[in-house]
Enzyme design. Structure first.
Site, mmCIF file in Angstrom:
data_model
loop_
_atom_site.group_PDB
_atom_site.id
_atom_site.type_symbol
_atom_site.label_atom_id
_atom_site.label_comp_id
_atom_site.label_asym_id
_atom_site.label_seq_id
_atom_site.Cartn_x
_atom_site.Cartn_y
_atom_site.Cartn_z
ATOM 1 N N CYS A 121 -4.167 60.624 -39.436
ATOM 2 C CA CYS A 121 -4.422 58.769 -40.333
ATOM 3 C C CYS A 121 -2.865 58.750 -40.017
ATOM 4 O O CYS A 121 -2.172 59.116 -40.340
ATOM 5 C CB CYS A 121 -4.418 60.311 -41.494
ATOM 6 S SG CYS A 121 -6.240 60.434 -42.752
ATOM 7 N N ARG A 126 4.276 61.733 -40.445
ATOM 8 C CA ARG A 126 4.011 63.165 -40.111
ATOM 9 C C ARG A 126 5.079 63.602 -38.825
ATOM 10 O O ARG A 126 4.499 63.411 -37.928
ATOM 11 C CB ARG A 126 2.323 63.488 -40.405
ATOM 12 C CG ARG A 126 2.084 62.497 -41.409
ATOM 13 C CD ARG A 126 0.422 62.959 -41.093
ATOM 14 N NE ARG A 126 0.294 64.385 -41.442
ATOM 15 C CZ ARG A 126 -1.220 64.520 -41.792
ATOM 16 N NH1 ARG A 126 -2.073 63.718 -41.003
ATOM 17 N NH2 ARG A 126 -1.758 66.057 -41.816
HETATM 18 C C1 UD1 Z 1 -1.599 69.872 -43.114
HETATM 19 C C2 UD1 Z 1 -3.431 69.525 -43.750
HETATM 20 C C3 UD1 Z 1 -3.259 67.862 -44.768
HETATM 21 C C4 UD1 Z 1 -2.419 68.957 -45.678
HETATM 22 C C5 UD1 Z 1 -1.608 68.908 -44.935
HETATM 23 C C6 UD1 Z 1 -0.432 69.612 -46.302
HETATM 24 C C7 UD1 Z 1 -4.674 70.339 -41.445
HETATM 25 C C8 UD1 Z 1 -5.385 70.054 -40.203
HETATM 26 N N1 UD1 Z 1 -4.165 69.336 -42.356
HETATM 27 O O1 UD1 Z 1 -1.232 68.803 -42.350
HETATM 28 O O2 UD1 Z 1 -4.919 67.891 -44.216
HETATM 29 O O3 UD1 Z 1 -2.585 67.120 -45.761
HETATM 30 O O4 UD1 Z 1 -0.962 70.648 -44.659
HETATM 31 O O5 UD1 Z 1 -0.821 70.014 -47.093
HETATM 32 O O6 UD1 Z 1 -4.036 71.643 -41.960
HETATM 33 N N2 UD1 Z 1 7.115 67.165 -42.409
HETATM 34 C C9 UD1 Z 1 8.195 67.471 -41.150
HETATM 35 N N3 UD1 Z 1 8.676 67.725 -40.472
HETATM 36 C C10 UD1 Z 1 6.916 68.748 -39.600
HETATM 37 C C11 UD1 Z 1 6.570 68.424 -40.370
HETATM 38 C C12 UD1 Z 1 5.992 68.039 -41.733
HETATM 39 O O7 UD1 Z 1 8.727 66.213 -41.919
HETATM 40 O O8 UD1 Z 1 7.832 68.548 -38.541
HETATM 41 C C13 UD1 Z 1 6.505 67.339 -43.568
HETATM 42 C C14 UD1 Z 1 5.195 65.847 -43.290
HETATM 43 O O9 UD1 Z 1 5.925 65.071 -43.500
HETATM 44 C C15 UD1 Z 1 4.726 66.232 -44.860
HETATM 45 C C16 UD1 Z 1 5.355 67.800 -45.561
HETATM 46 O O10 UD1 Z 1 6.097 68.247 -44.347
HETATM 47 O O11 UD1 Z 1 5.420 65.726 -45.498
HETATM 48 C C17 UD1 Z 1 4.197 68.637 -45.394
HETATM 49 O O12 UD1 Z 1 3.468 68.256 -43.960
HETATM 50 P P1 UD1 Z 1 2.231 69.867 -43.077
HETATM 51 O O13 UD1 Z 1 2.700 70.798 -44.498
HETATM 52 O O14 UD1 Z 1 3.332 70.502 -42.183
HETATM 53 O O15 UD1 Z 1 1.131 69.028 -43.133
HETATM 54 P P2 UD1 Z 1 0.603 69.535 -41.847
HETATM 55 O O16 UD1 Z 1 0.791 70.885 -40.734
HETATM 56 O O17 UD1 Z 1 0.433 67.866 -41.228
#
Ligand code: UD1
Length: 426
Positions: A121, A126
């Site tokens: 999205c 991300r």
């Molecule tokens: C998953 C879900 C998504 C949901 C999100 C939060 C799936 C397939 N998708 O996405 O629907 O909206 O959890 O509940 O399960 N971040 C970093 N660095 C990283 C990883 C994440 O800064 O390496 C940040 C992201 O930008 C975001 C936050 O952490 O602001 C949470 O992201 P994350 O929990 O990782 O979401 P997803 O796993 O991508």
């Protein structure tokens, strides 16, 4: 589900939703479970897999790796025994962010992996820095190249990982990777989302030894290999939540079977405080509304706080509430993309910054041609269309199809005037 880029949804607002809705299986549970199945030394059967575009794309990615996949009614049978390829197809990887969830499984299986930067999205940067940092802590060698990253786990060892943010994806990757490391790996501050717990339950069903999923510390005891398994993933709390809000906005009354009441506590609390009636028995939820809606404030957060995925679904409901409501988005940096479209439907929402919105209430929404900007934002526009005066046309339905198993059928069966218009590319 096939990817129909030009499909639109036409909704004529005004019908109240009534009836019974049977919830679909969770997208965010089924996708990592599908990718984790590549670690199995046997055949995996996943029950009741939803017909959504993200599953279609995950199947394509897995097939390219060499996984044999068969459909049996709504179940998927995955046979990873002849998998040879550890390179995720670059173009497919761009179609969905979930391809990043393959990293842990691939590294565990092949000790090497190559990942191009994932797509998904448009709701924020991300990044994958947390995934990388965590794997480095387990002695994985990470090399950045033009299109992404290469990982070498030849000298990896069990250890301790502390996540700065309880990222769902990073937690799921570390858990999968640590399964076959000999010894004990501990993840501090892991994501506690129900889908993470479900993945761990699935891995345990395959013979893994994971304890503490759903708490503030997950411990993984390494095992030599994983066997085949049959597994029924949890239901989709976000889809159930969408139907709850859609019922509330139309002043209807709907019974949701497998409504994820426990997982949707934060939403149920907010809807009740706004004046909706919610009765729960054995995970069957009845939602209804008769009176006017009170205003509220929403702050999104990591589970068990209010889910970011339901934030854009709630915005049209807040437009109908009295006075004004504030929404603070605390998970993603760009999750108000659909506000521009909703304002075109007559909403009066002001963004103070990319993460704070003020929604003025008592607003009459009107039908317009609008564009889905992302998965949940698109669903939010459909919810708005249910109550808008006249016809709403939502384009770019392919975003919504990533996570909802035919949203038009769900809502039509509850009495909405909604249909999909299939258009072919000229
Ligand atoms: C998953 C879900 C998504 C949901 C999100 C939060 C799936 C397939 N998708 O996405 O629907 O909206 O959890 O509940 O399960 N971040 C970093 N660095 C990283 C990883 C994440 O800064 O390496 C940040 C992201 O930008 C975001 C936050 O952490 O602001 C949470 O992201 P994350 O929990 O990782 O979401 P997803 O796993 O991508």
């Amino acid at each position: 589900m096939n990817y129909n880029f030009f499909d639109k949804l036409e909704i004529v607002g005004g019908n109240k939703l009534f009836g019974t809705f049977k919830n679909q299986t969770s997208k965010n549970a089924v996708l990592p479970i599908m990718s984790a199945s590549i670690m199995s030394s046997g055949v995996v059967k996943i029950n009741q897999v939803p017909d959504i575009v993200d599953v279609t794309n995950m199947k394509k990615i897995l097939r390219k790796l060499g996984v044999k996949i068969k459909k049996q009614k709504n179940d998927l049978i995955l046979d990873p025994r002849e998998i040879k390829n550890f390179k995720v197809d670059e173009n497919l990887s761009k179609t969905m962010r979930s391809s990043i969830f393959l990293l842990g499984a691939l590294l565990s299986k092949f000790k090497v992996a190559n990942i191009t930067l994932p797509g998904g999205c448009t709701i924020g940067a991300r990044p994958i820095d947390l995934h990388i940092e965590a794997l480095k802590k387990l002695n994985v060698l990470v090399t950045e190249h033009e299109k992404g990253f290469s990982f070498d786990a030849t000298h990896a060892r069990a250890g301790k990982v502390k996540l700065k943010i309880p990222s769902v994806g990073a937690t799921e990757n570390v858990v999968q990777f640590a399964i076959t490391l000999s010894g004990k790996t501990t993840i501090y501050n892991p994501a506690r989302e129900p889908e993470v717990v479900d993945l761990c339950n699935f891995l345990n069903a395959m013979g893994a030894k994971i304890v503490g999923a759903g708490t503030k510390k997950i411990t993984i005891y390494g095992v030599d290999s994983l066997n085949g398994a049959q597994y029924k993933p949890i239901k989709d709390r976000i889809v159930a939540g969408t139907i709850m809000v859609a019922t509330a906005i139309t002043k209807g009354s709907v019974t949701i079977i497998d409504g994820c009441a426990k997982e949707n506590k934060s939403l149920i609390k907010i809807l009740s405080s706004m004046g909706c009636q919610i009765d729960i028995k054995n995970d069957i939820i009845n939602v209804s509304r008769e009176g006017e809606l009170k205003n509220t404030n929403i702050v999104t957060g990591y589970f068990p706080k209010f889910p970011t995925d339901l934030q854009s679904i709630m915005l049209p409901l807040l437009c109908l509430a009295e006075v004004e409501s504030k929404v603070k988005e605390k998970v993603f940096e760009n999750r108000f993309l659909m506000v521009k479209e909703l304002n075109r439907m007559g909403a009066n929402i002001t963004l103070f910054d990319a993460q704070t919105a003020l929604v003025r209430g008592s607003t009459a929404l009107r039908g317009r041609t609008v564009k889905a900007t992302d998965l949940r934002g698109g669903a939010g526009l459909v919810v708005a269309g249910l109550v808008a005066k006249g016809k709403t046309i939502v384009s770019d339905v392919h975003y919504i199809d990533r996570g909802y198993d035919h949203i038009e059928n769900m809502l039509f069966s509850l009495g909405a005037d909604i249909r999909r218009v299939c258009q072919k590319q000229k």
